[in-house]
Motif scaffolding. Structure first.
Motif, PDB file in Angstrom:
ATOM      1  N   MET A   1     -13.393  14.782   1.528  1.00  0.00           N
ATOM      2  CA  MET A   1     -12.854  14.909   0.931  1.00  0.00           C
ATOM      3  C   MET A   1     -11.555  14.157   0.794  1.00  0.00           C
ATOM      4  SD  MET A   1     -11.772  17.962  -2.430  1.00  0.00           S
ATOM      5  CE  MET A   1     -13.119  18.661  -1.901  1.00  0.00           C
ATOM      6  N   SER A   2     -11.278  13.250  -0.171  1.00  0.00           N
ATOM      7  CA  SER A   2     -10.097  11.963   0.556  1.00  0.00           C
ATOM      8  C   SER A   2      -9.136  11.680  -0.796  1.00  0.00           C
ATOM      9  CB  SER A   2     -10.297  10.548   0.837  1.00  0.00           C
ATOM     10  OG  SER A   2     -11.309  11.299   2.318  1.00  0.00           O
ATOM     11  N   LEU A   3      -8.312  12.542  -1.092  1.00  0.00           N
ATOM     12  CA  LEU A   3      -6.797  12.792  -2.396  1.00  0.00           C
ATOM     13  C   LEU A   3      -6.287  12.507  -1.530  1.00  0.00           C
ATOM     14  CD1 LEU A   3      -7.794  15.814  -4.436  1.00  0.00           C
ATOM     15  CD2 LEU A   3      -9.468  14.023  -4.781  1.00  0.00           C
ATOM     16  N   THR A   4      -4.857  11.335  -1.976  1.00  0.00           N
ATOM     17  CA  THR A   4      -4.101  10.632  -1.817  1.00  0.00           C
ATOM     18  C   THR A   4      -2.917  10.944  -2.731  1.00  0.00           C
ATOM     19  OG1 THR A   4      -5.056   9.118  -0.106  1.00  0.00           O
ATOM     20  CG2 THR A   4      -2.664   8.722  -0.980  1.00  0.00           C
ATOM     21  N   GLY A   5      -1.864  11.624  -2.803  1.00  0.00           N
ATOM     22  CA  GLY A   5      -0.910  11.815  -3.645  1.00  0.00           C
ATOM     23  C   GLY A   5       0.049  10.920  -4.152  1.00  0.00           C
ATOM     24  N   THR A   6       0.909  10.616  -4.984  1.00  0.00           N
ATOM     25  CA  THR A   6       2.045   9.668  -5.241  1.00  0.00           C
ATOM     26  C   THR A   6       3.174  10.489  -6.225  1.00  0.00           C
ATOM     27  OG1 THR A   6       1.034   8.188  -6.858  1.00  0.00           O
ATOM     28  CG2 THR A   6       1.124   8.138  -4.066  1.00  0.00           C
ATOM     29  N   LEU A   7       4.160  11.163  -6.047  1.00  0.00           N
ATOM     30  CA  LEU A   7       4.503  11.021  -7.660  1.00  0.00           C
ATOM     31  C   LEU A   7       5.973  10.465  -7.988  1.00  0.00           C
ATOM     32  CD1 LEU A   7       5.578  13.573  -9.408  1.00  0.00           C
ATOM     33  CD2 LEU A   7       6.813  14.299  -7.203  1.00  0.00           C
ATOM     34  N   ASP A   8       6.597  10.032  -8.921  1.00  0.00           N
ATOM     35  CA  ASP A   8       7.528   9.069  -9.188  1.00  0.00           C
ATOM     36  C   ASP A   8       8.244   9.714 -10.541  1.00  0.00           C
ATOM     37  OD1 ASP A   8       5.935   6.701  -8.589  1.00  0.00           O
ATOM     38  OD2 ASP A   8       5.257   6.671 -10.226  1.00  0.00           O
ATOM     39  N   ALA A   9       9.510   9.452 -10.019  1.00  0.00           N
ATOM     40  CA  ALA A   9      10.698  10.248 -10.538  1.00  0.00           C
ATOM     41  C   ALA A   9      11.464   9.805 -10.992  1.00  0.00           C
ATOM     42  CB  ALA A   9      11.439  11.084  -9.626  1.00  0.00           C
ATOM     43  N   THR A  10      11.581   9.672 -12.889  1.00  0.00           N
ATOM     44  CA  THR A  10      12.301   8.356 -13.205  1.00  0.00           C
ATOM     45  C   THR A  10      13.014   8.844 -14.159  1.00  0.00           C
ATOM     46  OG1 THR A  10      10.193   7.211 -13.365  1.00  0.00           O
ATOM     47  CG2 THR A  10      12.107   6.562 -14.567  1.00  0.00           C
ATOM     48  N   ALA A  11      14.428   9.246 -13.786  1.00  0.00           N
ATOM     49  CA  ALA A  11      15.888   9.457 -14.191  1.00  0.00           C
ATOM     50  C   ALA A  11      15.729   8.957 -15.289  1.00  0.00           C
ATOM     51  CB  ALA A  11      16.471  10.211 -13.147  1.00  0.00           C
ATOM     52  N   THR A  12      16.946   9.215 -16.563  1.00  0.00           N
ATOM     53  CA  THR A  12      16.834   8.677 -18.094  1.00  0.00           C
ATOM     54  C   THR A  12      18.506   9.537 -18.524  1.00  0.00           C
ATOM     55  OG1 THR A  12      15.141  10.117 -19.207  1.00  0.00           O
ATOM     56  CG2 THR A  12      14.565   8.188 -18.599  1.00  0.00           C
ATOM     57  N   ASP A  13      18.712   8.936 -19.430  1.00  0.00           N
ATOM     58  CA  ASP A  13      19.653  10.509 -20.060  1.00  0.00           C
ATOM     59  C   ASP A  13      19.301  11.244 -20.117  1.00  0.00           C
ATOM     60  OD1 ASP A  13      21.835   7.617 -19.558  1.00  0.00           O
ATOM     61  OD2 ASP A  13      21.745   7.206 -22.517  1.00  0.00           O
ATOM     62  N   ASP A  14      18.217  11.415 -21.241  1.00  0.00           N
ATOM     63  CA  ASP A  14      17.440  13.249 -21.096  1.00  0.00           C
ATOM     64  C   ASP A  14      16.837  13.993 -20.563  1.00  0.00           C
ATOM     65  OD1 ASP A  14      18.246  12.022 -24.270  1.00  0.00           O
ATOM     66  OD2 ASP A  14      15.910  11.145 -23.775  1.00  0.00           O
ATOM     67  N   GLY A  15      16.795  13.826 -19.010  1.00  0.00           N
ATOM     68  CA  GLY A  15      16.422  14.165 -17.734  1.00  0.00           C
ATOM     69  C   GLY A  15      15.262  13.442 -16.856  1.00  0.00           C
ATOM     70  N   VAL A  16      14.160  14.190 -16.324  1.00  0.00           N
ATOM     71  CA  VAL A  16      13.752  13.020 -14.867  1.00  0.00           C
ATOM     72  C   VAL A  16      12.364  13.849 -15.380  1.00  0.00           C
ATOM     73  CG1 VAL A  16      13.180  13.133 -12.776  1.00  0.00           C
ATOM     74  CG2 VAL A  16      15.617  13.836 -13.437  1.00  0.00           C
ATOM     75  N   THR A  17      11.469  12.144 -15.488  1.00  0.00           N
ATOM     76  CA  THR A  17       9.709  12.406 -16.187  1.00  0.00           C
ATOM     77  C   THR A  17      10.059  12.518 -14.448  1.00  0.00           C
ATOM     78  OG1 THR A  17      10.702  11.525 -18.617  1.00  0.00           O
ATOM     79  CG2 THR A  17       7.947  11.296 -17.114  1.00  0.00           C
ATOM     80  N   PHE A  18       8.215  13.018 -14.236  1.00  0.00           N
ATOM     81  CA  PHE A  18       7.808  13.000 -12.950  1.00  0.00           C
ATOM     82  C   PHE A  18       6.355  12.993 -13.650  1.00  0.00           C
ATOM     83  CE2 PHE A  18      11.165  16.532 -12.911  1.00  0.00           C
ATOM     84  CZ  PHE A  18      11.396  15.829 -11.363  1.00  0.00           C
ATOM     85  N   THR A  19       5.708  11.726 -12.615  1.00  0.00           N
ATOM     86  CA  THR A  19       4.713  11.834 -12.493  1.00  0.00           C
ATOM     87  C   THR A  19       3.552  11.735 -11.590  1.00  0.00           C
ATOM     88  OG1 THR A  19       5.083   9.425 -14.519  1.00  0.00           O
ATOM     89  CG2 THR A  19       3.059   9.790 -13.474  1.00  0.00           C
ATOM     90  N   PHE A  20       2.676  12.515 -11.497  1.00  0.00           N
ATOM     91  CA  PHE A  20       1.882  13.368 -10.447  1.00  0.00           C
ATOM     92  C   PHE A  20       0.124  11.496 -10.444  1.00  0.00           C
ATOM     93  CE2 PHE A  20      -0.767  16.400  -8.063  1.00  0.00           C
ATOM     94  CZ  PHE A  20      -0.237  15.852  -6.469  1.00  0.00           C
ATOM     95  N   THR A  21      -0.072  11.205  -8.876  1.00  0.00           N
ATOM     96  CA  THR A  21      -1.166  10.596  -9.672  1.00  0.00           C
ATOM     97  C   THR A  21      -2.070  10.987  -8.026  1.00  0.00           C
ATOM     98  OG1 THR A  21      -0.096   8.845 -10.528  1.00  0.00           O
ATOM     99  CG2 THR A  21      -1.518   8.311  -9.289  1.00  0.00           C
ATOM    100  N   VAL A  22      -2.968  11.245  -9.063  1.00  0.00           N
ATOM    101  CA  VAL A  22      -4.238  12.090  -6.995  1.00  0.00           C
ATOM    102  C   VAL A  22      -5.278  11.062  -7.870  1.00  0.00           C
ATOM    103  CG1 VAL A  22      -5.271  14.052  -6.967  1.00  0.00           C
ATOM    104  CG2 VAL A  22      -3.300  14.285  -8.134  1.00  0.00           C
ATOM    105  N   GLU A  23      -5.302  10.360  -6.178  1.00  0.00           N
ATOM    106  CA  GLU A  23      -6.532   9.071  -5.993  1.00  0.00           C
ATOM    107  C   GLU A  23      -7.790   9.609  -5.231  1.00  0.00           C
ATOM    108  OE1 GLU A  23      -6.735   4.528  -4.551  1.00  0.00           O
ATOM    109  OE2 GLU A  23      -4.696   5.262  -4.376  1.00  0.00           O
ATOM    110  N   ASN A  24      -8.675   9.127  -5.704  1.00  0.00           N
ATOM    111  CA  ASN A  24      -9.925   9.884  -4.410  1.00  0.00           C
ATOM    112  C   ASN A  24      -9.689   8.184  -3.827  1.00  0.00           C
ATOM    113  OD1 ASN A  24     -12.450   9.855  -2.804  1.00  0.00           O
ATOM    114  ND2 ASN A  24     -13.373  10.579  -5.731  1.00  0.00           N
ATOM    115  N   THR A  25      -9.241   8.547  -2.277  1.00  0.00           N
ATOM    116  CA  THR A  25      -9.433   6.844  -1.474  1.00  0.00           C
ATOM    117  C   THR A  25     -11.599   7.364  -1.299  1.00  0.00           C
ATOM    118  OG1 THR A  25      -8.145   8.734   0.216  1.00  0.00           O
ATOM    119  CG2 THR A  25      -7.751   7.072  -1.521  1.00  0.00           C
ATOM    120  N   GLY A  26     -11.988   8.536  -1.148  1.00  0.00           N
ATOM    121  CA  GLY A  26     -13.122   8.205  -0.376  1.00  0.00           C
ATOM    122  C   GLY A  26     -14.642   7.496  -0.988  1.00  0.00           C
ATOM    123  N   THR A  27     -14.968   8.275  -0.785  1.00  0.00           N
ATOM    124  CA  THR A  27     -16.645   7.194  -1.064  1.00  0.00           C
ATOM    125  C   THR A  27     -17.336   8.305  -1.672  1.00  0.00           C
ATOM    126  OG1 THR A  27     -17.058   7.766   0.682  1.00  0.00           O
ATOM    127  CG2 THR A  27     -16.511   5.797   0.785  1.00  0.00           C
TER     128      THR A  27
END
Length: 111
Positions: free
Chosen positions: A1-27
């Protein structure tokens, strides 16, 4: 099982939005199994070890089994937001809440 995660944190005037992406890098497809309605979580730390916010805290999740299949080369994305954070520098850590797979990611950000 090959999962790779990335997290983006975007700050705005209203707060912070988090985008968590989980990618299947396997076959092979990966079937994610969840024991309730929670698919992920995000924890925000100050000074690298003081927890200041957790997305799931105070939330209730439906008690249901669910699953999601991620094909090879494909990904799933989970989003959440922290409203009205105090100014400062933080580290966010996101993780998958699947009962059969692990995937984590982190991001540094400032408000």
């Amino acid at each position: 099982m090959s999962l790779t995660g990335t997290l983006d944190a975007t700050a705005t005037d209203d707060g912070v939005t988090f985008t968590f992406t989980v990618e299947n890098t396997g076959t092979d497809p990966v079937e994610l199994q969840f024991s309730d309605g929670q698919t992920h979580d995000v924890i925000v730390l100050e000074d690298e070890d003081t927890e200041v916010w957790t997305w799931s805290e105070g939330r209730m999740f439906m008690q249901m089994l669910q699953q999601e299949t991620v094909a090879p080369g494909d990904h799933v994305t989970y989003e959440c937001a922290w409203e009205d954070p105090a100014p400062g520098s933080y580290v966010a850590e996101a993780f998958l809440s699947a009962s059969n797979a692990d995937c984590e990611a982190s991001a540094q950000f400032s408000v």
